[in-house]
Scaffold this active site. Structure first.
Site, PDB file in Angstrom:
ATOM      1  N   ASP A 282       0.863  -1.163   0.000  1.00  8.32           N
ATOM      2  CA  ASP A 282       0.000   0.000   0.000  1.00  8.32           C
ATOM      3  C   ASP A 282       0.912   1.230   0.000  1.00  8.32           C
ATOM      4  O   ASP A 282       2.079   1.158   0.383  1.00  8.32           O
ATOM      5  CB  ASP A 282      -0.921  -0.003   1.216  1.00  8.32           C
ATOM      6  CG  ASP A 282      -2.187   0.793   0.988  1.00  8.32           C
ATOM      7  OD1 ASP A 282      -2.186   1.652   0.089  1.00  8.32           O
ATOM      8  OD2 ASP A 282      -3.174   0.569   1.702  1.00  8.32           O
ATOM      9  N   CYS A 283       0.372   2.367  -0.427  1.00  6.11           N
ATOM     10  CA  CYS A 283       1.244   3.498  -0.739  1.00  6.11           C
ATOM     11  C   CYS A 283       1.958   4.051   0.489  1.00  6.11           C
ATOM     12  O   CYS A 283       1.316   4.476   1.452  1.00  6.11           O
ATOM     13  CB  CYS A 283       0.445   4.576  -1.450  1.00  6.11           C
ATOM     14  SG  CYS A 283      -0.010   4.030  -3.099  1.00  6.11           S
TER      15      CYS A 283
END
Length: 766
Positions: free
Chosen positions: A291-292
């Site tokens: 995830d970012c």
């Protein structure tokens, strides 16, 4: 996942700035003959993909390699490789979230379907796949126009465990089977391989967020630091189930690890979860992405890893292939030089990512000369695509209450009061992770197409802060109309990424608005709840002045037309709730941070979801009414399943309370259940027939019941349709015990089929 901003100085080819964001430029692709850099073996489409990828990775320096580990890659001009932007989204239509996608020019918008929670309420697996196919067609068209990438980080298949979760709207609901089937069908629709060739993906899907992720921001608990304490039993039979299905049944090209820790270890640094489970046990044919900024988050906020190099090495050694962020690009080279991770491990990560790009045709030369190369602006926002968005909204809408007043007859209504903060909204209807729709039909516009309408918002917005004059205006409007439609609920200011709810009540003065308007109305009153998560609307359920209640999720670009079609009877509702609707005392008494699915009688913890929750409900999972009446008749079902005696000898326990599925000789043993569904009313309609199993009570902490199959069937008025369920004994009648082992309980399994019950006894035979 959330947006983050990077400032880059770009040297190379294949990237332009557009409206402040980076997008892939049209006509820029690897192996472009016009550059004279297409003679490398990795450009040779006659070679096996594995050989091409090995050739490509082998040509890169370490410095070039580490810059390919991030979502915004660096161009390699000497090899003719332009920048690639990995992050695009397609949760329920092509989204403008992420660096890889940009609307404008020849493609100003794309078809916006309902948010996933409403689409899931249709319980129509073929619809789920068809939506995926349409979204991928529009995505490929945008790629060909230089406005999108090919890697779409969707769908979100986390279990909607807690009704307060702000991202529940993005998911298929609380049931593992439903989430699994949604994941499989939507992924297959998105990836839609050319001629069935798994090496010819249309786009690459990604199932996220692995695993046990469903706390964003609740009373000081943040997803960036939250440690989900989860039993092996709950991982195996709830949290991991949709991801396993994504990989094994959907052949998904990617899995995304989550921000949170699970049992003390960040998921993106957990070798058992990534290399062990996703890559090892499930044999992922693709890449694992964070995830970012997850790697940065676990180093800087969770303080996992002594140095940045340790944190980078932990991620790659755990099996992470791609960093949505810049952390691996900044620290991996030093980690290799310090012998904390090997260059061969970096190579393997790149092999996994480049293999997916090869399967997408990214290194096959001009996209216009490839499969799907003919797709373009004329394939986006087509009439058929927009009609499918309308159909999806119609199929998902759930009728929760009807005193007989619905559907309304337009000929009997000369004026309709349309009231509420969501009565004339646009952006609210498309929810989280949406793009720019082709067009909007608001609820007010949809209802106005049927009859004369009078509009009053009642509240300035869904927060519905005290404003007596707005409520008074709404009351006056309702009192002068023949019927009233109230459209209330939530929006992204109440439930969204990074925003969980703390209450299940309608916000602000919405309840007061509903009650006062209903009291003043002289005709039927229809309450419409527009939301991603459930509300405690007991007050409306019990109010005789409220004739009908609809839940419409966030219904997408055509939501207003779908709502009107249901209210006026042009469409017979058949949606069913994919989540339990809890009372407010659940939010008051149950901490969101307790990840246990099963109840605990010693503490009064009631458990989660219909499978384990022991408290009262407002509406149950699977609930939903129709404008017609369906009857069920059990035609055929077995009463006994016999297993060989030696199955018991494989057990450590002599009691034979349950048999290990691994050792039980029931593989291939199936049961047929035949049910007739009769439409006893005067309207054609679609009906979802659920088949639940309640295992025998035992010491194994079994579910109260669990959904094992469902079918959606369309039945004409007065007609009967036969539904066949073919049950796999080991798969459908088994449960998961405390250590995570799947077991088949011995004894009486009670099947719930619609309003019928039937007992099947599993016994050991001599």
């Amino acid at each position: 996942m959330e947006n983050f901003v990077l400032v880059l100085f770009c040297i190379g080819i294949g990237m332009v700035f557009n409206g402040g964001s980076l997008v892939q430029s049209a006509g820029s692709f690897p192996c472009d003959p016009s550059t004279g850099l297409n003679s490398f073996p990795f450009c040779n489409t006659s070679l096996p993909i594995g050989d091409r990828v090995k050739d490509l990775v082998g040509r890169l320096t370490l410095q070039e390699k580490v810059q390919q580990l991030v979502d915004q890659t660096t161009a390699i001009p000497r090899l003719g490789i332009p920048v690639y932007l990995w992050w695009s989204e397609a949760l329920h239509g092509v989204s403008n979230v992420g660096h890889g996608t940009k609307f404008g020019g020849s493609i100003p918008g794309a078809t916006s379907f309902p948010t996933v929670i409403l689409t899931a309420a249709s319980f129509n697996t073929s619809l789920w796949k068809e939506i995926g196919q349409v979204v991928s067609t529009e995505a490929r068209a945008m790629y060909n126009a230089g406005q999108a990438g090919l890697t779409f980080w969707s769908p979100n298949v986390n279990i909607f465990r807690d009704p307060r979760w702000g991202r529940g709207q993005e998911t298929p609901g609380e049931d593992p089977l439903v989430a699994s089937l949604y994941a499989t069908n939507y992924v297959q629709g998105l990836q839609e391989t050319n001629g069935g060739d798994p090496n010819r993906l249309k786009v690459a899907a990604c199932c996220k967020h692995y695993t046990a992720y469903d706390v964003d921001n609740w009373k000081g608990f943040q997803r960036y630091t939250f440690d989900a304490i989860v039993s092996q039993q709950d991982l195996e039979d709830t949290y991991d189930v949709p991801f396993k299905s994504c990989v094994l049944n959907g052949n998904v090209a990617s899995v995304m690890c989550s921000y949170n820790k699970v049992n003390g270890i960040p998921t993106c640094a957990d070798k058992n979860l990534l290399a062990g489970t996703i890559r090892g046990n499930w044999s992922l044919n693709g890449y694992i992405v964070s995830d970012c900024d997850s790697v940065s988050v676990y180093y800087n906020q969770q303080h996992y890893g002594a140095t940045p190099e340790d944190a980078a090495a932990d991620a790659i050694n755990a099996g992470l292939d791609l960093d949505c962020g810049s952390f691996l690009g900044q620290h991996t080279e030093a980690a290799v030089n310090e012998s904390k991770v090997t260059e061969s491990a970096v190579d393997q990560a790149l092999i996994n990512t480049f293999t997916v790009l090869m399967r997408l045709g990214r290194f096959d030369g001009d996209p216009a000369q490839q499969p799907y190369g003919n797709l373009g602006p004329n394939d986006v926002c087509t009439n058929d695509n927009q009609q499918l968005a309308l159909e999806a909204a119609r199929e998902g809408i759930v009728l929760l209450k009807n005193d007989g007043s619905l559907p309304l007859a337009a000929k009997n209504i000369s004026s309709l009061a349309v009231i509420g903060p969501n009565a004339n909204v646009t952006n609210t209807m498309i929810g989280n992770y949406a793009g720019i729709p082709c067009k909007y039909t608001t609820p007010f516009q949809g209802l106005s197409a049927y009859t004369q309408t009078l509009y009053a918002p009642g509240c300035a917005n869904v927060a519905c802060i005290a404003n007596d004059s707005l409520i008074a205006e709404a009351v006056q409007t309702a009192s002068s109309a023949d019927a009233t439609v109230l459209i209330v609920g939530g929006d992204l200011s109440l439930e969204a990424e990074s925003l969980d709810r703390t209450s299940l009540l309608l916000p602000g003065q919405q309840q007061q608005l509903v009650t006062q308007v209903a009291d003043a109305s002289k005709g039927p009153v229809v309450l419409v709840i527009m939301s991603g998560g459930p509300f405690d609307i007991t007050f409306a359920k019990d109010d005789n002045k409220i004739s009908g209640i609809l839940w419409v999720g966030y219904p997408g670009e055509a939501g207003g037309a779908a709502i009107a079609d249901v209210i006026f009877g042009a469409y017979n509702p058949g949606g069913k709730l994919p989540v339990t609707w809890y009372p407010e005392d659940f939010a008051v008494n149950v901490p969101m941070t307790n990840m246990n699915m099963r109840p605990d009688n010693t503490t009064g913890y009631p458990g989660r979801t219909y499978r384990f929750y022991t408290g009262n409900t407002v509406y149950s999972f699977g609930y939903g009414l129709s404008y017609t009446k369906f009857n069920h008749n059990l035609v055929k079902a077995p009463e006994l399943v016999s297993l060989p005696l030696d199955a018991c000898s494989q057990m450590k326990s002599n009691s034979c309370e349950a048999l290990s599925v691994t050792h039980t000789k029931c593989q291939g043993l199936s049961l047929e259940v035949h049910v007739d569904v009769n439409n006893a009313g005067s309207r054609d309609g679609s009906h979802v027939l659920f088949l639940f199993s309640a295992p025998p009570s035992s010491t194994l902490e079994t579910p109260q019941k669990q959904l094992i199959q469902f079918r959606k069937v369309h039945v004409h008025a007065g007609a009967t349709e036969r539904v066949l369920f073919n049950l796999d004994v080991c798969k459908d009648l088994s449960i998961v015990e405390q250590t995570g082992t799947r077991m088949l309980p011995v004894g009486s399994h009670l099947l719930h089929i619609g309003d019928l019950q039937h007992s099947v006894s599993v016994q050991i035979s001599n």
